[in-house]
Write a protein that holds these residues in place. Sequence first.
Motif, PDB file in Angstrom:
ATOM      1  N   ALA A 197     -45.237   7.695 -45.636  1.00  0.00           N
ATOM      2  CA  ALA A 197     -44.227   7.158 -44.915  1.00  0.00           C
ATOM      3  C   ALA A 197     -42.978   7.782 -44.900  1.00  0.00           C
ATOM      4  N   ILE A 198     -42.497   8.291 -45.967  1.00  0.00           N
ATOM      5  CA  ILE A 198     -41.363   9.013 -46.282  1.00  0.00           C
ATOM      6  C   ILE A 198     -41.426  10.100 -45.450  1.00  0.00           C
ATOM      7  N   LYS A 199     -42.518  10.811 -45.467  1.00  0.00           N
ATOM      8  CA  LYS A 199     -42.475  12.211 -44.567  1.00  0.00           C
ATOM      9  C   LYS A 199     -42.563  11.861 -43.143  1.00  0.00           C
ATOM     10  N   GLY A 200     -43.030  10.680 -42.802  1.00  0.00           N
ATOM     11  CA  GLY A 200     -42.983  10.277 -41.238  1.00  0.00           C
ATOM     12  C   GLY A 200     -41.680  10.022 -40.809  1.00  0.00           C
ATOM     13  N   ILE A 201     -40.903   9.312 -41.639  1.00  0.00           N
ATOM     14  CA  ILE A 201     -39.476   9.012 -41.561  1.00  0.00           C
ATOM     15  C   ILE A 201     -38.635  10.219 -41.308  1.00  0.00           C
ATOM     16  N   LEU A 202     -38.828  11.336 -42.147  1.00  0.00           N
ATOM     17  CA  LEU A 202     -37.987  12.696 -42.149  1.00  0.00           C
ATOM     18  C   LEU A 202     -38.312  13.234 -41.004  1.00  0.00           C
ATOM     19  N   ARG A 203     -39.746  13.291 -40.647  1.00  0.00           N
ATOM     20  CA  ARG A 203     -40.186  14.108 -39.398  1.00  0.00           C
ATOM     21  C   ARG A 203     -39.420  13.526 -38.203  1.00  0.00           C
ATOM     22  N   ALA A 204     -39.474  12.153 -38.091  1.00  0.00           N
ATOM     23  CA  ALA A 204     -38.664  11.534 -36.816  1.00  0.00           C
ATOM     24  C   ALA A 204     -37.198  11.968 -36.856  1.00  0.00           C
ATOM     25  N   MET A 205     -36.612  11.829 -38.138  1.00  0.00           N
ATOM     26  CA  MET A 205     -35.170  12.204 -38.300  1.00  0.00           C
ATOM     27  C   MET A 205     -34.929  13.809 -37.821  1.00  0.00           C
ATOM     28  N   LEU A 206     -35.740  14.666 -37.997  1.00  0.00           N
ATOM     29  CA  LEU A 206     -35.594  15.906 -37.679  1.00  0.00           C
ATOM     30  C   LEU A 206     -36.017  16.296 -36.159  1.00  0.00           C
ATOM     31  N   ARG A 207     -36.449  15.444 -35.663  1.00  0.00           N
ATOM     32  CA  ARG A 207     -37.075  15.617 -34.099  1.00  0.00           C
ATOM     33  C   ARG A 207     -35.674  16.022 -33.391  1.00  0.00           C
ATOM     34  N   ARG A 208     -35.902  16.670 -32.351  1.00  0.00           N
ATOM     35  CA  ARG A 208     -34.768  16.986 -31.425  1.00  0.00           C
ATOM     36  C   ARG A 208     -33.990  15.793 -30.770  1.00  0.00           C
ATOM     37  N   GLU A 209     -34.637  14.921 -30.357  1.00  0.00           N
ATOM     38  CA  GLU A 209     -34.346  13.525 -29.833  1.00  0.00           C
ATOM     39  C   GLU A 209     -33.445  12.769 -30.922  1.00  0.00           C
ATOM     40  N   SER A 210     -33.544  12.983 -32.168  1.00  0.00           N
ATOM     41  CA  SER A 210     -32.979  12.266 -32.963  1.00  0.00           C
ATOM     42  C   SER A 210     -31.433  12.779 -33.171  1.00  0.00           C
ATOM     43  N   LYS A 211     -30.584  11.596 -33.313  1.00  0.00           N
ATOM     44  CA  LYS A 211     -29.106  11.704 -33.342  1.00  0.00           C
ATOM     45  C   LYS A 211     -28.801  12.547 -34.478  1.00  0.00           C
ATOM     46  N   PHE A 212     -27.943  13.560 -33.878  1.00  0.00           N
ATOM     47  CA  PHE A 212     -27.235  14.780 -34.720  1.00  0.00           C
ATOM     48  C   PHE A 212     -28.489  15.517 -35.214  1.00  0.00           C
ATOM     49  N   ALA A 213     -29.370  15.760 -34.770  1.00  0.00           N
ATOM     50  CA  ALA A 213     -30.569  16.695 -35.151  1.00  0.00           C
ATOM     51  C   ALA A 213     -30.318  17.790 -35.747  1.00  0.00           C
ATOM     52  N   ALA A 214     -29.416  18.589 -34.966  1.00  0.00           N
ATOM     53  CA  ALA A 214     -28.945  19.982 -35.192  1.00  0.00           C
ATOM     54  C   ALA A 214     -28.491  20.096 -36.972  1.00  0.00           C
ATOM     55  N   PHE A 215     -27.494  18.939 -36.912  1.00  0.00           N
ATOM     56  CA  PHE A 215     -26.936  18.871 -38.416  1.00  0.00           C
ATOM     57  C   PHE A 215     -28.068  18.932 -39.545  1.00  0.00           C
ATOM     58  N   LYS A 216     -28.819  17.765 -39.178  1.00  0.00           N
ATOM     59  CA  LYS A 216     -29.999  17.554 -40.347  1.00  0.00           C
ATOM     60  C   LYS A 216     -30.928  18.739 -40.468  1.00  0.00           C
ATOM     61  N   ARG A 217     -31.169  19.404 -39.490  1.00  0.00           N
ATOM     62  CA  ARG A 217     -32.155  20.274 -39.384  1.00  0.00           C
ATOM     63  C   ARG A 217     -31.585  21.696 -40.170  1.00  0.00           C
ATOM     64  N   GLU A 218     -30.261  21.902 -39.720  1.00  0.00           N
ATOM     65  CA  GLU A 218     -29.607  22.885 -40.410  1.00  0.00           C
ATOM     66  C   GLU A 218     -29.535  22.622 -41.970  1.00  0.00           C
ATOM     67  N   TYR A 219     -29.253  21.446 -42.274  1.00  0.00           N
ATOM     68  CA  TYR A 219     -29.225  21.147 -43.705  1.00  0.00           C
ATOM     69  C   TYR A 219     -30.693  21.477 -44.563  1.00  0.00           C
ATOM     70  N   ILE A 220     -31.807  21.098 -43.908  1.00  0.00           N
ATOM     71  CA  ILE A 220     -33.182  21.326 -44.408  1.00  0.00           C
ATOM     72  C   ILE A 220     -33.217  22.779 -44.526  1.00  0.00           C
ATOM     73  N   ARG A 221     -32.842  23.780 -43.423  1.00  0.00           N
ATOM     74  CA  ARG A 221     -33.130  25.004 -43.359  1.00  0.00           C
ATOM     75  C   ARG A 221     -32.362  25.855 -44.336  1.00  0.00           C
ATOM     76  N   GLU A 222     -31.094  25.293 -44.737  1.00  0.00           N
ATOM     77  CA  GLU A 222     -30.251  25.746 -45.797  1.00  0.00           C
ATOM     78  C   GLU A 222     -30.815  25.419 -47.286  1.00  0.00           C
ATOM     79  N   ASN A 223     -31.503  24.376 -47.181  1.00  0.00           N
ATOM     80  CA  ASN A 223     -32.004  24.001 -48.530  1.00  0.00           C
ATOM     81  C   ASN A 223     -33.443  24.119 -48.442  1.00  0.00           C
ATOM     82  N   ALA A 224     -34.066  25.123 -47.884  1.00  0.00           N
ATOM     83  CA  ALA A 224     -35.567  25.268 -47.521  1.00  0.00           C
ATOM     84  C   ALA A 224     -36.217  25.182 -48.931  1.00  0.00           C
ATOM     85  N   GLN A 225     -35.747  25.912 -49.914  1.00  0.00           N
ATOM     86  CA  GLN A 225     -36.550  26.073 -51.219  1.00  0.00           C
ATOM     87  C   GLN A 225     -36.668  24.596 -51.847  1.00  0.00           C
TER      88      GLN A 225
END
Length: 128
Positions: free
Chosen positions: A84-112
């Motif tokens: 469920a949590i993975k599904g929520i996060l996946r939806a939050m990171l989709r391009r159509e999500s509000k401010f997706a670029a900010f959220k995706r960049e945060y994940i990229r910067e904290n990929a470890q």
Amino acid sequence: MDCCRQEPEEFLSFRLEQGIVEVSTKKEDSKAELTAQSILEVFNLKNTGIRIYASDLRLQELNKEMKKLYNNLEKLKKNSESAAIKGILRAMLRRESKFAAFKREYIRENAQYYPQLIKYCDFNLDEI
């Protein structure tokens, strides 16, 4: 920059640091630099009453979305197997999500810390 022909996240880096929006270029490109400047103005230019109001609203919405991301990432740390949590996060990171670029960049910067989420941040893999 024509966002229909070029992937903005390939050229720009989007961050929210201590309540301040930062947009910078990843590659030297005059169109990317103009786009970054335009985005910064959308969030930070406050030279008229309506711009102050609109900029504040955008920043509040961005903060709200980032807080949701952080809260769900904390939940994922506590329960890394939760579909469920993975599904929520996946939806939050989709391009159509509000401010997706900010959220995706945060994940990229904290990929470890979130290796299981990085695949949802790739430019051409939104359909995963």
